[in-house]
Design an enzyme around this catalytic site. Structure first.
Site, short mmCIF file in Angstrom:
data_model
loop_
_atom_site.label_atom_id
_atom_site.label_comp_id
_atom_site.label_asym_id
_atom_site.label_seq_id
_atom_site.Cartn_x
_atom_site.Cartn_y
_atom_site.Cartn_z
N MET A 1 72.28 34.80 -84.02
CA MET A 1 72.97 33.86 -83.12
C MET A 1 72.19 32.55 -83.05
SD MET A 1 72.76 34.31 -78.95
CE MET A 1 74.23 35.23 -78.56
N ASN A 2 72.92 31.41 -83.09
CA ASN A 2 72.30 30.18 -82.59
C ASN A 2 73.19 29.54 -81.54
OD1 ASN A 2 73.16 29.54 -85.60
ND2 ASN A 2 73.11 27.52 -84.73
N ASP A 3 73.47 28.27 -81.61
CA ASP A 3 74.06 27.51 -80.50
C ASP A 3 75.16 28.21 -79.69
OD1 ASP A 3 72.81 25.82 -82.27
OD2 ASP A 3 74.52 24.54 -82.61
N PHE B 1 80.98 25.62 -87.91
CA PHE B 1 79.85 25.15 -87.12
C PHE B 1 80.26 24.94 -85.66
CE2 PHE B 1 76.54 23.28 -90.31
CZ PHE B 1 76.50 24.48 -90.98
N ASP C 1 79.90 19.11 -84.31
CA ASP C 1 79.70 19.63 -82.95
C ASP C 1 80.58 18.93 -81.91
OD1 ASP C 1 77.73 20.94 -84.38
OD2 ASP C 1 76.09 19.70 -83.62
C1 FRU Z 1 72.45 22.97 -84.03
C2 FRU Z 1 73.27 23.07 -85.30
C3 FRU Z 1 74.58 22.32 -85.16
C4 FRU Z 1 75.46 22.99 -86.16
C5 FRU Z 1 75.00 24.44 -86.07
C6 FRU Z 1 75.06 25.20 -87.35
O1 FRU Z 1 71.60 24.00 -83.80
O2 FRU Z 1 72.52 22.59 -86.39
O3 FRU Z 1 74.48 20.94 -85.31
O4 FRU Z 1 76.81 22.86 -85.84
O5 FRU Z 1 73.66 24.41 -85.59
O6 FRU Z 1 74.82 26.55 -87.15
#
Ligand code: FRU
Length: 496
Positions: free
Chosen positions: A38-40, A99, A169
């Site tokens: 997981m990220n954002d 993304f 984003d």
């Molecule tokens: C930020 C980011 C976003 C992008 C996403 C890709 O952490 O780099 O700019 O949409 O992660 O996973």
């Protein structure tokens, strides 16, 4: 609704793999990846009486790859229930990843997701290049259909010099006249960041309006993941800059967080910044999003991890990536303040209290231990006394491991240090921030939830966050002082 083979596979994988992760291997209140990576936070919104949190997601491994959107819901922002993955990279325009983006409820009651699709193109020299466009998916809050007319915003709608590789984003929101506004992060010719504004009456057809804000290489380079809202009489722009250079104690190097507070001229589509600060002063916090609760509270959740420190995870870890505790936001004296969602206090067990406790050398206090707790610590710092040079609290501690917070009153610096938290990687393990006692008291609220610590300083004026992957058996807490310090401790174990 037709669910693509790619999304079906992701849903099947997460359903099966999830069963291999025991509840005790996850935090109690912090959302983690259902499986894999997981990220954002993405699409954080209130819809159909529940909070929805989507997230950047690779269900197949504990590494970043092939971005999907994971999905969870909650009725209180503290207990999360997983829903099937919402988006998979299954179209030509998002083949290399879905993304980050945001969500909004449409007038007909459907939920609309706006996200960045990534595809690879080969340049004249044959080298692959990412192209990023903005796309729409509409659904009922569980299943989403990608709009036939995608992409809805692409390079043709970029201002001169805007990069088509760094264009991502989208934050979608309502303008005061009921139309829609999309704020999108982009890299201009100077190589830094800018936030572009687009408007629409139906979320499908968009017109470029102008530059809401520009970095001009002041705070890092490219700005990622914008959020924009009105709070306590000011407009607030949150963004996460890449490639930050430190500026004293205010910003640290690498991937940082930035809060700009100012005014917004809606007609000119221009944000006029008056104040800047880091959002989080710790090691791990990035790409936060906010939601407006029905009672008017603005609540923020960020990714409790940092790109520069992701190597801290081990390949064999059951999940990779967690979110922060929800934080109520306010503006006081022109600064952003944060405080754990007040409902967290409803989960406090019996109070353990030690008031006026003298600490010298190493002291352990009766009943104070554990890895899931909420602690209020007041450090009495008399300016005119040579009481001590350094006070520290170690937690997640045993003979082998510990993480520490320490305060040096002469320097007015607060430090978090997780060098001995069990990390086998040579990555950032410490951060320092200036912290000023008020009326000779430094007040810390420390929230531990198995694999993280979040420290709220002086009632929320600053926050320091860090992920830790120390074995749960290390649950000791000790207080340390090179002279004599006096503290008050109020501590509660947190219960689900
Ligand atoms: C930020 C980011 C976003 C992008 C996403 C890709 O952490 O780099 O700019 O949409 O992660 O996973």
């Amino acid at each position: 609704m037709i669910i693509s083979q790619t999304l079906r596979e992701a849903r099947k994988t997460e359903e099966v793999w999830e069963k291999t992760i025991r509840e005790e291997e996850r935090p109690l209140f912090h959302l983690t990846a259902r499986t894999g990576w997981m990220n954002d936070p993405n699409g954080f919104c209130c819809y159909g009486g529940k909070y929805h949190m989507f997230y950047q997601y690779n269900p197949y491994s504990s590494y970043w790859d092939s971005m999907h959107w994971g999905h969870a819901v909650s009725s209180d922002l503290l207990h999360w229930e997983f829903l099937p993955a919402a988006l998979a990279p299954d179209e030509t325009y998002d083949y290399n990843g879905c993304f980050s983006g945001s969500a909004i409820e449409m007038p007909d009651g459907q939920m609309l997701l706006m996200y960045t699709g990534v595809r690879l193109e080969h340049g004249k020299d044959g080298r692959p290049m990412e192209v990023q466009t903005q796309n729409i998916a509409i659904g009922d809050g569980i299943d989403f259909e990608k709009y036939q007319g995608n992409p809805v915003i692409d390079e043709k709608q970029l201002p001169e010099g805007g990069s088509r590789n760094d264009f991502r984003d989208p934050k979608i929101m309502r303008a005061s006249d009921g139309s829609y506004l999309a704020l999108i992060a982009n890299r201009p010719e100077d190589g830094s960041g800018q936030i572009l504004a687009y408007s629409s009456t139906d979320c499908l057809h968009w017109t470029y309006k102008g530059k809401l804000a520009e970095n001009h290489c002041r705070f890092g380079r490219m700005w990622e993941c914008p959020d924009f809202f009105f709070l306590d009489g000011s407009w607030v722009l949150l963004t996460s800059p890449q490639d930050m250079l430190p500026q004293g104690f205010e910003y640290h190097n690498g991937n940082g967080t930035l809060c700009l507070i100012g005014d917004y001229d809606e007609a000119a589509c221009r944000f006029d910044e008056k104040h800047d600060q880091a959002i989080d002063y710790g090691i791990d916090f990035y790409a936060p999003q906010t939601v407006l609760m029905p009672d008017g509270r603005r609540v923020m959740i960020g990714w409790l991890q940092n790109w520069d420190a992701i190597a801290i995870r081990e390949k064999s870890d059951p999940w990779a990536g967690q979110m922060s505790i929800p934080r109520e936001l306010s503006i006081r004296d022109g600064r952003l303040w944060q405080w754990p969602l007040r409902e967290l206090e409803d989960h406090r067990g019996p109070l353990i209290e030690h008031c006026g406790q003298e600490i010298s050398g190493v002291t352990r206090l009766e009943g104070i231990r554990g890895r899931v707790l909420d602690m209020e610590l007041t450090l009495h710092v008399a300016e005119n006394e040579e009481g001590f040079h350094r006070f520290a609290m170690w937690f997640a501690e045993d003979e082998e491991f510990h993480t520490g917070i320490s305060y040096r009153p002469h320097e007015k610096t607060l430090k978090i240090d997780r060098k001995f938290s069990g990390s086998r990687r040579a990555i950032i393990h410490q951060r320092r921030a200036k912290a000023y006692p008020k009326n000779d008291e430094l007040k810390l609220r420390i929230v531990l939830d198995r694999f993280s610590v979040e420290i709220f300083v002086n009632g929320g004026e600053q926050v320091m966050s860090a992920a830790l992957f120390t074995p749960l058996s290390a649950d000791g807490i000790s207080f340390r002082c090179d002279g004599k310090a006096v503290i008050d401790v109020r501590c509660w174990e947190l219960e689900r």
